[in-house]
Design an enzyme around this catalytic site. Sequence first.
Site, PDB file in Angstrom:
ATOM      1  N   ASP A 161     -10.152  -5.703  -2.817  1.00  0.00           N
ATOM      2  CA  ASP A 161      -9.530  -4.703  -1.938  1.00  0.00           C
ATOM      3  C   ASP A 161     -10.440  -3.474  -1.911  1.00  0.00           C
ATOM      4  O   ASP A 161     -10.750  -2.904  -2.969  1.00  0.00           O
ATOM      5  CB  ASP A 161      -8.159  -4.364  -2.566  1.00  0.00           C
ATOM      6  CG  ASP A 161      -7.335  -3.383  -1.765  1.00  0.00           C
ATOM      7  OD1 ASP A 161      -7.911  -2.545  -1.058  1.00  0.00           O
ATOM      8  OD2 ASP A 161      -6.099  -3.445  -1.890  1.00  0.00           O
TER       9      ASP A 161
ATOM     10  N   SER B 209       0.840  -1.201   0.000  1.00  0.00           N
ATOM     11  CA  SER B 209       0.000   0.000   0.000  1.00  0.00           C
ATOM     12  C   SER B 209       0.880   1.257   0.000  1.00  0.00           C
ATOM     13  O   SER B 209       1.639   1.456  -0.945  1.00  0.00           O
ATOM     14  CB  SER B 209      -0.955  -0.070   1.200  1.00  0.00           C
ATOM     15  OG  SER B 209      -1.970   0.868   1.045  1.00  0.00           O
TER      16      SER B 209
ATOM     17  N   HIS C  21      -7.285  -6.159   1.048  1.00  0.00           N
ATOM     18  CA  HIS C  21      -6.108  -5.315   1.305  1.00  0.00           C
ATOM     19  C   HIS C  21      -5.285  -5.817   2.496  1.00  0.00           C
ATOM     20  O   HIS C  21      -4.289  -5.205   2.848  1.00  0.00           O
ATOM     21  CB  HIS C  21      -6.613  -3.889   1.585  1.00  0.00           C
ATOM     22  CG  HIS C  21      -5.574  -2.810   1.466  1.00  0.00           C
ATOM     23  ND1 HIS C  21      -5.013  -2.449   0.264  1.00  0.00           N
ATOM     24  CD2 HIS C  21      -4.988  -2.008   2.391  1.00  0.00           C
ATOM     25  CE1 HIS C  21      -4.140  -1.462   0.463  1.00  0.00           C
ATOM     26  NE2 HIS C  21      -4.103  -1.184   1.748  1.00  0.00           N
TER      27      HIS C  21
HETATM   28  N1  GSH Z   1      -7.380   2.359   9.275  1.00  0.00           N
HETATM   29  C1  GSH Z   1      -7.641   2.547   7.880  1.00  0.00           C
HETATM   30  C2  GSH Z   1      -6.996   1.511   7.036  1.00  0.00           C
HETATM   31  C3  GSH Z   1      -5.546   1.335   7.337  1.00  0.00           C
HETATM   32  C4  GSH Z   1      -4.996   0.122   6.618  1.00  0.00           C
HETATM   33  O1  GSH Z   1      -5.719  -0.640   5.961  1.00  0.00           O
HETATM   34  N2  GSH Z   1      -3.720  -0.054   6.744  1.00  0.00           N
HETATM   35  C5  GSH Z   1      -3.080  -1.146   6.061  1.00  0.00           C
HETATM   36  C6  GSH Z   1      -2.013  -0.568   5.170  1.00  0.00           C
HETATM   37  S1  GSH Z   1      -2.706   0.641   4.074  1.00  0.00           S
HETATM   38  C7  GSH Z   1      -2.447  -2.095   7.050  1.00  0.00           C
HETATM   39  O2  GSH Z   1      -1.531  -2.811   6.714  1.00  0.00           O
HETATM   40  N3  GSH Z   1      -2.942  -2.109   8.296  1.00  0.00           N
HETATM   41  C8  GSH Z   1      -2.347  -2.866   9.373  1.00  0.00           C
HETATM   42  C9  GSH Z   1      -2.619  -4.341   9.395  1.00  0.00           C
HETATM   43  O3  GSH Z   1      -3.507  -4.824   8.677  1.00  0.00           O
HETATM   44  O4  GSH Z   1      -1.917  -5.032  10.169  1.00  0.00           O
HETATM   45  C10 GSH Z   1      -9.121   2.533   7.606  1.00  0.00           C
HETATM   46  O5  GSH Z   1      -9.850   2.283   8.532  1.00  0.00           O
HETATM   47  O6  GSH Z   1      -9.535   2.746   6.461  1.00  0.00           O
END
Ligand code: GSH
Length: 287
Positions: free
Chosen positions: A229, A153, A262
Amino acid sequence: MTTSSALIAVSEQRCFGGKQLRFKHQSAVLHCEMQFSVFLPPQAELHKVPALYWLSGLTCTDENFSSKAGAQRVAAELGLALIMPDTSPRGADVADDPDGAYDFGLGAGFYVNATEAPFAAHYQMYDYILQELPALLQAELPLSAAKAISGHSMGGHGALVIGLRNNAEYRSISAFSPICHPMNCTWGQKALRGYLGDDETKWQQYDAAYLLAKQGSQLPILVDQGLSDNFYPAQLQTDSLVKAAEQAGVAAEIRLQAGYDHSYYFIASFIEQHLRFHARHLGLTSA
Ligand SMILES: N[C@@H](CCC(=O)N[C@@H](CS)C(=O)NCC(=O)O)C(=O)O
């Protein structure tokens, strides 16, 4: 560049015959204390090993990939070190999003060198990943100079941009669900305006689709994007990278994976293929 202070060990665990490590250090580039994680395969006890730098996405620290991707088993087999930096500078005196939003400021450094106050004082993640961290780690750990770069991402954007702009420093680039065209999506526009200011010509140096179309790539590129995603296509715009590769005549492998979202479940499903792709280009295995 100012020299960094030495590494301070935070934790160490045996993992697939190698070591899962966490360190902290005072970053001369970011002007704050930083933590990062490293996986050293068993081969690192005998000789220097090449490293895959993994750049994580929004809201992540150095621990999301180490605890969720399940990359250590294959990295141990291949003799590949994994370097997992944090996603922004950290600390009480580091500026954050004024509203505390997740997509800017802490946990959202976007791997740029900020020029705008108050962010420029600490948000120099491009130089941290490209220069400070490799110099420090090659001096202090059993790592060779051979490197590859990958990420997810916001980190996929970072891996593509840093790899494309520094073809001589890396052997291969890969990404999961990268933000391919940040100049053209709301996550990217907010970050690039906040860190670099209103002049959009300054944003181009941090836009993978723009860079690939303009200059091509000497490095092999592998990208995976899940079709379920929730950030696809609006924030990620994988088609812009496909078009840029066509325009530049680059044979990038950009795969759309039906049913995947995602999350780290997606990354865990394909990380072995990415590790083996990088291992081939790092000369650890034959084609
Ligand atoms: N918090 C955000 C999304 C954040 C998100 O999806 N982060 C991804 C990277 S873009 C991630 O890897 N999150 C941490 C995880 O899944 O461990 C939302 O609610 O839309």
